[in-house]
Design a protein around this motif. Structure first.
Motif, PDB file in Angstrom:
ATOM      1  N   CYS B 368       0.689  -1.143  -0.042  1.00 15.03           N
ATOM      2  CA  CYS B 368      -0.038   0.052   0.018  1.00 15.03           C
ATOM      3  C   CYS B 368       0.929   1.143  -0.082  1.00 15.03           C
ATOM      4  O   CYS B 368       1.840   1.374   0.847  1.00 15.03           O
ATOM      5  CB  CYS B 368      -0.929  -0.155   1.287  1.00 15.03           C
ATOM      6  SG  CYS B 368      -1.822   1.418   1.584  1.00 15.03           S
ATOM      7  N   ILE B 369       0.815   2.158  -0.948  1.00 11.52           N
ATOM      8  CA  ILE B 369       1.648   3.408  -1.151  1.00 11.52           C
ATOM      9  C   ILE B 369       0.801   4.642  -0.190  1.00 11.52           C
ATOM     10  O   ILE B 369       1.189   5.560  -0.350  1.00 11.52           O
ATOM     11  CB  ILE B 369       2.070   3.737  -2.413  1.00 11.52           C
ATOM     12  CG1 ILE B 369       0.649   3.779  -3.359  1.00 11.52           C
ATOM     13  CG2 ILE B 369       3.066   2.586  -3.064  1.00 11.52           C
ATOM     14  CD1 ILE B 369       1.271   4.458  -4.620  1.00 11.52           C
ATOM     15  N   ARG B 370      -0.114   4.122   0.446  1.00  6.86           N
ATOM     16  CA  ARG B 370      -1.004   5.147   1.108  1.00  6.86           C
ATOM     17  C   ARG B 370      -1.277   6.394   0.339  1.00  6.86           C
ATOM     18  O   ARG B 370      -1.279   7.777   0.804  1.00  6.86           O
ATOM     19  CB  ARG B 370      -0.129   5.743   2.448  1.00  6.86           C
ATOM     20  CG  ARG B 370       0.073   4.594   3.481  1.00  6.86           C
ATOM     21  CD  ARG B 370       0.611   4.943   4.710  1.00  6.86           C
ATOM     22  NE  ARG B 370       2.243   4.691   4.682  1.00  6.86           N
ATOM     23  CZ  ARG B 370       3.181   5.128   5.512  1.00  6.86           C
ATOM     24  NH1 ARG B 370       2.658   5.794   6.282  1.00  6.86           N
ATOM     25  NH2 ARG B 370       4.261   4.412   5.409  1.00  6.86           N
TER      26      ARG B 370
ATOM     27  N   GLY C 117       6.033   2.410   0.391  1.00  5.99           N
ATOM     28  CA  GLY C 117       4.824   2.506   0.813  1.00  5.99           C
ATOM     29  C   GLY C 117       5.019   2.405   2.368  1.00  5.99           C
ATOM     30  O   GLY C 117       3.706   2.670   3.160  1.00  5.99           O
ATOM     31  N   LYS C 118       6.181   2.199   3.139  1.00  8.71           N
ATOM     32  CA  LYS C 118       6.329   1.862   4.613  1.00  8.71           C
ATOM     33  C   LYS C 118       7.293   3.146   5.324  1.00  8.71           C
ATOM     34  O   LYS C 118       7.319   3.147   6.326  1.00  8.71           O
ATOM     35  CB  LYS C 118       6.914   0.579   4.849  1.00  8.71           C
ATOM     36  CG  LYS C 118       5.865  -0.532   4.170  1.00  8.71           C
ATOM     37  CD  LYS C 118       6.015  -1.743   4.703  1.00  8.71           C
ATOM     38  CE  LYS C 118       5.034  -2.804   4.227  1.00  8.71           C
ATOM     39  NZ  LYS C 118       5.285  -4.221   4.416  1.00  8.71           N
ATOM     40  N   ASN C 119       7.862   3.704   4.268  1.00  6.18           N
ATOM     41  CA  ASN C 119       8.586   4.511   4.869  1.00  6.18           C
ATOM     42  C   ASN C 119       7.771   5.843   5.400  1.00  6.18           C
ATOM     43  O   ASN C 119       7.070   6.494   4.948  1.00  6.18           O
ATOM     44  CB  ASN C 119       9.652   5.317   4.102  1.00  6.18           C
ATOM     45  CG  ASN C 119       9.098   5.630   2.549  1.00  6.18           C
ATOM     46  OD1 ASN C 119       8.122   4.902   2.280  1.00  6.18           O
ATOM     47  ND2 ASN C 119       9.231   6.828   2.053  1.00  6.18           N
ATOM     48  N   PRO C 120       8.015   6.272   6.855  1.00  2.00           N
ATOM     49  CA  PRO C 120       7.512   7.537   7.342  1.00  2.00           C
ATOM     50  C   PRO C 120       8.159   8.876   6.984  1.00  2.00           C
ATOM     51  O   PRO C 120       6.998   9.712   6.822  1.00  2.00           O
ATOM     52  CB  PRO C 120       7.728   7.243   8.915  1.00  2.00           C
ATOM     53  CG  PRO C 120       8.982   6.527   8.959  1.00  2.00           C
ATOM     54  CD  PRO C 120       9.053   5.645   7.968  1.00  2.00           C
ATOM     55  N   VAL C 269       3.226   8.645  -0.020  1.00  2.00           N
ATOM     56  CA  VAL C 269       3.511   7.641   0.876  1.00  2.00           C
ATOM     57  C   VAL C 269       3.603   8.343   2.251  1.00  2.00           C
ATOM     58  O   VAL C 269       2.987   7.945   3.497  1.00  2.00           O
ATOM     59  CB  VAL C 269       4.839   6.918   0.687  1.00  2.00           C
ATOM     60  CG1 VAL C 269       5.127   5.891   1.888  1.00  2.00           C
ATOM     61  CG2 VAL C 269       4.750   5.952  -0.297  1.00  2.00           C
TER      62      VAL C 269
END
Lengths: 321, 443, 332
Positions: B368-370, C117-120, C269
């Protein structure tokens, strides 16, 4: 000396002492008196927190053991499946009670609808969840009772004791199983059952849960129980019952006489860990594809390597095929 | 500016291949499989036995529960047996299997082509007749129609909405019905108005069907209180709550029925079935089904007897194409994939869509790329990405607080996801789980 | 006959994909890249190319040999990080420093969190800030636009417009005194000023932004709220004391604001998912930028502002939910 320094030390010291006194009284007031035996019991439990006992974790189970032990004077109905008889004996020792020895049980997968036995009729795409697939359709092989092979049982297992075999698409239970029952509840089709391990791990069971009539059941799967009742007739101990076109072997009544298995026209009755009968050896091998039989080979083989579970499984399979 | 609903929505390619194909009558099949449960609610109770002779339109199973519907034979012939037959999902459901002999209809059915406009029955009689004739919502949900007409105490219906939106891509059965049976639909609408005791009805049609809008607007001039409204094309406008929002700008509260805001929604196809049931005494035993798909040789709209195997319909459209990857009962957004072409057509089958392998396959899924696209398209204002995560982590309490139950499974989120995540799969799974939790809690 | 497929609805899908979105962003960055080549010549080309190559290579190596998963460099997100990183550095930066920046950006800021997609935090910004703190001199000596584009000379370096302003104000000069040294707005709009590669031309960045809006890769919410809040906040300051605070148009055109607002803050992201959240995010970025520029130690604050707001994104996502359909309004 600096006056400010004295003031600071004095004030802080005073605040500290007052807080200490308050804390002391609060602690006295809210003290929870707990049976020290709970801690002792918890100490001997395996701390797996698997929930196999039916409680939220080992702590909750320890509380329940101490409570019931105090109230009823026995531990009936409470059992730690992971620790087994040893742990229960220790618990009983702490509580000053006796506990009955129970036969160890193990999870048994009652479906043999491998890719070979129940060929794919459709292809499933989507979330890898048995519950979802169960709600969506009957299954790739078409059997509305059979294993969906998406591994909900594998996901819930805390002990690495169940795994999907890629060659058959069916889950296989290995010797790490502690019979916590997590997979039994996770399976939307109630295929997995806890059955007594049996002497020398010998078990006989019907590896099918299909309740359809013979025709439709056989259409989807070559090794389905068709409810013919031959096994019921041959059983001398009334251990086999036929309900909704499905035979079930009661493990408590079964004496492992092995009369039923050769009677079954579809090979739905499985024998585990028995020495192969000479005359049936050939047919047995023809009927395979079952992970359970792979297990038979594995468990009965003394030179089994304890490491690499997958290696073991593959070994079992390659022996079969 | 045309009306539409505000929150979310997508616009999939319409692909209305069959919109110019007039409705053809499919020949009566040699054998029919009529399941007892073709509607939402309790299955009907069987009234016939093996070997019985039945006529088309004869009652063969009676819906006894409050939410249930009668089932009628769609053909004349002999009951071969009563057995379990696989349906859409591959599960077996009890059904009546009838071998067809000739085509004899029950005498009470008026088979003339004359459009009878005079409504002689009273409100109660209409509801009773609709119940007897086994009419259910033909949009796809198959909720028994008579139940919808019984306004619960304390509530008041103000408005009847006829759903001619047909927002699903490919499907054209309602479109053709509105063009060819427009007058009957309007009479059916009037019957429904009487049954509900309302004086106003609105027909909502998306403006990709200008001919249907024009045709019905012209006809509606002769009917009191019926208005036709064109709507901007946007999926899922055919959903009850979205349609009410689009037409009268009222929001049905979460977890409540449309009657809460004084509206009752019926499908255009249902309206036609109501006309036939009340004016012609004809039970619901045939319906218009679109058979379509890019590789289908002769796509079209067919009037099909309930219980006809899908394979018969496919044969009438030129046979199953070589590259078939998926057969869908209904439209591509909400339809169900069939496990076999041998399953019967039931009351809720609005179309059969045949997709080739290329179209039907799912693509590789990524992280998921948000991007938040699922949030912007969700017509219910939910957060599908979050629900997916919660369901995967089995956090069902939180999922319930995030209103997972409000999801109507329109599929807009999965349709739009650039990472191709199976959002709806997980939401559907979680929704089932949450509903189960709620049920056990209320026990 | 072939087997039928069974799956849950829906059965049709949009033709967007992660890689289409990412390559769309790359296309949107082409105008600004060309402008940077035009003004900074060979140095700009070398920096941009090496940043892209480094980023792609590092991502490939990390996925292939450290994480042992199928490399996904084809999706274009590493290319974006490379170009953005190049946009954020001066054209005469030593290449080895850039390499360290790329390693930090890809290996630490992106892959260690689990990849795309997971990097804040925005990887390019982390890389940039790491370089800024590690090599402050090299990162803040900005070459002025070159005259001979094909040779790699020691270009004339000088402070950025924001640097001139900050230094002047620190020396007690008033805005009107400093403004004679500042380039004209027209120059700033076109990009004929000293600065990082990609930030100089507001025009090229806006063209890229419009392309992304047209392709629906971004929505207007973040860039507009970002710029608007910078404009309004600096405008209020300007109105209180025009001799001490420079006018808002200058703030909009100077430094990396356009780059940050259009390309960095809008990274899917690391930005909020709802429209409401996006507006909060953009406004927060804007206010922080002006605060750092006007009151902070650094002349430029866009990178820090965006990173700080990146950290708030999970909170914003939790706090600003979309309006549920049919939500029962209390007291209503």
């Amino acid at each position: 000396m600096n006056v400010e320094l004295i003031y600071s030390v004095a004030t802080l010291g005073l605040i500290g002492s007052v807080s200490a006194v308050i804390l002391y009284f609060v602690a006295q007031k809210f003290k929870v008196i707990e049976d020290p035996r709970i801690d002792q019991v918890q100490e001997v439990l395996p701390s797996a927190n698997c929930g196999g006992c039916g409680f939220a974790g080992c702590r909750a189970f320890a509380e329940a053991l101490v409570m019931q032990g105090g109230e009823k004077g026995n531990l009936d109905g409470l059992k730690c499946p992971v620790g087994g008889n040893d742990v229960m004996a220790q618990v009983a020792g702490i509580l000053g009670l006796t506990v009955e020895q129970q036969d160890p049980v193990i999870a048994v997968v009652r479906c043999n609808g491998s890719f070979a036995n129940s060929p794919k009729k459709v292809i499933f795409e989507g979330a890898t969840s048995c519950v979802f697939a169960h709600n969506l359709f009957a299954g790739e092989g078409g059997c509305p009772y059979g294993c969906l092979g998406l591994g909900d049982c594998v996901k819930v297992c805390n002990f690495d004791a169940i795994d999907i075999d890629k060659a058959t698409g069916l889950p296989v239970v290995n010797e790490k199983c502690v019979a916590c029952g997590a997979c039994v509840t996770a399976c939307p089709r109630k295929i997995i059952e806890l059955r007594p391990k049996g002497k020398k791990d010998r078990r006989i069971f019907v590896s099918c849960v299909n309740q359809e009539k013979g025709g439709p059941a056989k259409k989807n799967c070559a090794v389905a129980c068709i409810g013919c009742g031959k096994c019921v007739k041959v059983c001398a101990f009334d251990a086999i019952t036929l309900l909704n076109n499905l035979a079930y072997i009661d493990p408590l009544k079964c004496r492992l006489c092995r009369k039923c298995a050769p009677e079954c026209p579809t090979g739905a009755i499985h024998e585990l860990n028995f020495p192969q009968k000479k005359e049936t050896l050939a047919t047995e091998i023809n009927k395979t594809g079952s992970r359970n039989e792979a297990l038979t080979e594995k468990v009965s083989e003394p030179a089994m390597t304890p490491d690499s579970k997958s290696g073991n499984n593959n070994g079992g399979i390659s022996n079969e095929t | 500016m045309l009306k539409t609903f505000k929150t979310g929505g997508v616009h999939p390619p319409e692909n209305k291949i069959t919109e110019k194909q007039a409705i053809k009558v499919l020949p009566v099949p040699a054998i029919v499989y009529i399941p007892f449960s073709q509607h939402l609610g309790a299955p009907a109770k069987v009234l016939v036995a093996k070997g019985d002779k039945v006529k088309a339109g004869q009652l063969i199973a009676k819906g006894e529960a409050f939410i249930s519907a009668n089932i009628h034979s769609s053909v004349s012939g002999k009951v071969q047996k009563i057995d379990e037959v696989i349906e859409t999902s591959g599960y077996r459901k009890p059904s009546v299997i009838i071998e067809v002999e000739g085509d004899v209809w029950d005498e009470s059915i008026d088979r003339s082509d004359r459009i009878s406009k005079d409504i002689i029955l009273s409100q109660k009689e209409i509801i009773k007749r609709i119940n007897e004739m086994g009419v259910v919502g033909l949009g796809g949900a198959t909720f028994p129609s008579h139940v919808k007409l019984m306004v619960p105490e304390g509530k008041k219906a103000e408005l009847l909405i006829i759903n001619g939106v047909e927002c699903e891509p490919y499907l054209t059965s309602d479109h053709r019905l509105m063009l060819e049976k427009g007058e009957e639909i309007l009479v059916g609408t009037q019957i429904l108005m009487i049954a509900l005791g309302v004086s106003k009805a609105m027909i909502g049609i998306e403006n990709n069907k200008p001919d249907a809008i024009a045709h019905l607007t012209e006809l509606a001039k002769n009917f009191n209180g019926i208005q036709v409204h064109g709507l901007k094309v946007k999926y899922p406008q055919g959903a009850e709550k979205q349609l009410i929002k689009a037409l009268v700008n009222r929001e049905v509260p979460s977890g409540k029925l449309p009657i809460e805001v004084g509206a009752v929604v019926h499908n255009a196809g249902t309206s036609f079935a109501v006309y036939e049931a009340v004016q012609k005494n004809k039970p619901l035993f045939e319906r218009v089904v679109t058979i379509t798909g890019k590789s289908v040789k002769n796509p079209g709209n067919f009037l099909v007897r309930i219980g006809t195997p899908v394979s018969d319909l496919i044969a009438a459209s030129g046979g199953l194409p070589e590259d078939t990857g998926k057969i869908i009962g209904g439209g591509p957004m909400m339809g169900k994939a069939l496990v076999s072409p041998e399953v019967p057509i039931v009351k809720g089958t609005s179309g059969i869509l045949i997709m080739n392998r290329e179209e039907s396959g799912r693509q590789e899924l990524k992280n998921c790329i948000r991007c938040g696209k699922c949030i912007t398209v969700c017509p219910m204002g939910l957060e599908p990405w979050l629900l997916e995560k919660l369901v995967i982590n089995e956090n069902f309490e939180k999922a319930e607080a995030e209103k997972i139950v409000d999801c109507m499974e329109c599929g807009s989120c999965h349709y739009t996801c650039p990472s191709k995540r199976p959002l709806l799969d997980y939401i559907r799974f979680g929704k089932g789980k949450v509903l189960q939790i709620i049920r056990t809690r209320n026990k | 006959m072939n087997l039928l497929t069974v799956s849950g609805s829906p059965h049709v899908f949009n033709d967007t994909s992660v890689s289409k979105i990412m390559w769309g962003v790359v296309i949107a960055m082409i105008p600004a890249t060309l402008v940077s080549f035009w003004y900074f010549g060979l140095g700009g080309i070398i920096i941009t190319l090496s940043a892209v190559i480094f980023c792609v290579l590092i991502e490939y190596l990390v996925q292939r040999y450290l994480l042992k998963e199928a490399p996904s460099v084809k999706d274009g997100s590493a290319v974006i990080t490379g170009i953005l990183l190049a946009f954020n550095v001066p054209s005469n930066l030593p290449v080895w420093e850039l390499l360290i920046g790329c390693i930090v950006a890809i290996a630490i800021a992106k892959m260690s969190f689990g990849g795309l997609g997971k990097n804040p935090f925005n990887p390019a910004l982390i890389g940039r800030v790491f370089m800024l703190i590690s090599f402050p001199v090299d990162m803040t000596s900005w070459p002025l636009p070159v005259t001979n584009r094909m040779v790699l000379t020691d270009a004339v370096t000088g402070p950025t417009t924001l640097g001139i302003l900050k230094e002047g104000l620190a020396n007690g000069e008033t805005v009107s005194q400093i403004s004679s040294q500042l380039p004209a707005y027209q120059q700033m709009f076109m990009g004929d000023i000293g600065g990082s590669l990609g930030e100089v031309s507001a025009l090229a960045l806006i063209i890229g932004g419009l392309f992304m809006l047209y392709k629906k890769i971004i929505t207007w919410h973040i860039p507009v709220s970002f710029m608007l809040s910078v404009f309004m906040f600096s405008g209020i300051l300007y109105l209180t004391d025009p001799e001490h605070y420079i006018d808002p148009v200058f703030h909009l055109l100077a430094g990396g604001l356009m780059l940050g607002a259009i390309f960095m803050a809008t990274d899917m992201v690391t930005s909020p998912m709802t429209y409401k959240g996006m507006i909060i995010f953009g406004t927060g970025c804007g206010i922080l930028t002006v605060l750092i520029r006007v009151f902070g130690a650094y002349p430029e604050g866009v990178s820090f502002a965006i990173l700080i707001m990146n950290a708030c994104v999970p909170l914003i996502n939790r706090g600003f939910k979309p309006k549920r359909f049919g939500e029962v309004v209390k007291n209503g």
